[in-house]
Design an enzyme around this catalytic site. Structure first.
Site, mmCIF file in Angstrom:
data_model
loop_
_atom_site.group_PDB
_atom_site.id
_atom_site.type_symbol
_atom_site.label_atom_id
_atom_site.label_comp_id
_atom_site.label_asym_id
_atom_site.label_seq_id
_atom_site.Cartn_x
_atom_site.Cartn_y
_atom_site.Cartn_z
ATOM 1 N N ASP A 143 0.824 -1.204 0.000
ATOM 2 C CA ASP A 143 0.000 0.000 0.000
ATOM 3 C C ASP A 143 0.865 1.263 0.000
ATOM 4 O O ASP A 143 1.971 1.271 0.543
ATOM 5 C CB ASP A 143 -0.895 -0.016 1.245
ATOM 6 N N GLY A 144 0.336 2.322 -0.615
ATOM 7 C CA GLY A 144 0.971 3.633 -0.531
ATOM 8 C C GLY A 144 1.640 4.123 -1.795
ATOM 9 O O GLY A 144 2.278 5.184 -1.787
ATOM 10 N N ASN A 190 -10.301 -2.598 -7.001
ATOM 11 C CA ASN A 190 -9.451 -1.723 -7.812
ATOM 12 C C ASN A 190 -9.986 -1.516 -9.227
ATOM 13 O O ASN A 190 -9.614 -0.540 -9.890
ATOM 14 C CB ASN A 190 -8.022 -2.275 -7.902
#
Length: 248
Positions: free
Chosen positions: A22-23, A70
């Site tokens: 993540d990120g 997503n």
């Protein structure tokens, strides 16, 4: 200054590590770039962490690469991610074979565009005999999707008289999941500072050790991986038992 790798106890290495990468988007925003820039650098991190896990002796590495949710992102970002997937599979194929790593994928793979699906299947076929480590990409995947699919398959067997309801137990459910051929994760790592599971391996992580780091995925290094493993090795895994029972 030595590497944290030297402090890792080989005998207590997690057999299966799962990661929520993540990120990427926030990392790119910090650089004043578009989200895709973060995803591109995230692929480099996948390369480094995969090699590091194989070198340590980890047998299974499972990466949350693209969730069913997503697909709801902008078409530009989805298309960019699909292109990155194709390029990464072509680029990393040699690395996988050179390091004796078998590629695997789980999820609603038929939703992938033909180009990406074909590239994925080709890479899986060409690495199927590798034995050092299994790298599983979770693509078009979510834990609820997986459990729903498993329940549907079990229900069909009951309806057709192949299975009695009394035969449904934890082992049957585990063997009906996409991860049936691998052990449950010992350690789940999530980057970016978020502390939630996000619909990932919901059944499988019942007794996994959870490790959260504020590092964004593109900044997550081998040393960060070693730090997570050392944290894991410092914990007592009881699986519902008491400390006294574990020490007997």
């Amino acid at each position: 200054m030595g590497s944290l790798k030297d402090k890792i106890i080989e005998e207590r290495l997690p057999q299966h590590i799962a990661i929520i990468m993540d990120g990427n988007g926030r990392w790119a925003k910090q650089q004043g770039k578009m989200r895709v820039f973060g995803h591109q650098h995230g692929v480099d991190t996948v390369h480094e962490i995969t090699k590091a896990c194989a070198e340590l002796g980890v047998k299974y590495l499972t990466l949350y690469a693209f969730s069913t949710e997503n697909w709801n992102r902008s078409s530009f970002e989805v298309d960019a991610l699909m292109t990155l997937l194709t390029n990464a599979l072509k680029k990393e194929f040699k690395t996988l074979n050179d390091n004796n790593i078998r590629l695997n994928a789980i999820g609603d793979l038929k939703r992938l565009p033909d180009l990406q699906y074909d590239a994925l299947m080709s890479a899986i076929e060409k690495t199927k005999n590798n034995t050092r480590m299994t790298l599983t990409l979770c693509l078009s995947y979510s834990g609820r999707w997986e459990l729903t699919k498993a329940m549907q398959e079990i229900a069909i067997k009951v309806k057709n008289g192949v299975l009695n309801p009394e035969q449904i137990d934890e082992a049957l459910i585990s063997n009906s999941l996409a991860t049936a051929t691998m052990p449950d994760p010992d350690l789940l790592i999530r980057t970016s500072g978020e502390e939630r599971i996000s619909n990932y391996l919901l059944w499988q992580i019942a007794y996994s050790e959870l490790y959260f780091t504020k590092k964004y995925w593109p900044d997550f290094s081998k040393e960060d991986l070693y730090e997570a493993i050392l944290d894991y090795q410092g914990r007592e895994r009881r699986f519902g038992k008491t400390s006294e029972q574990i020490k007997k």
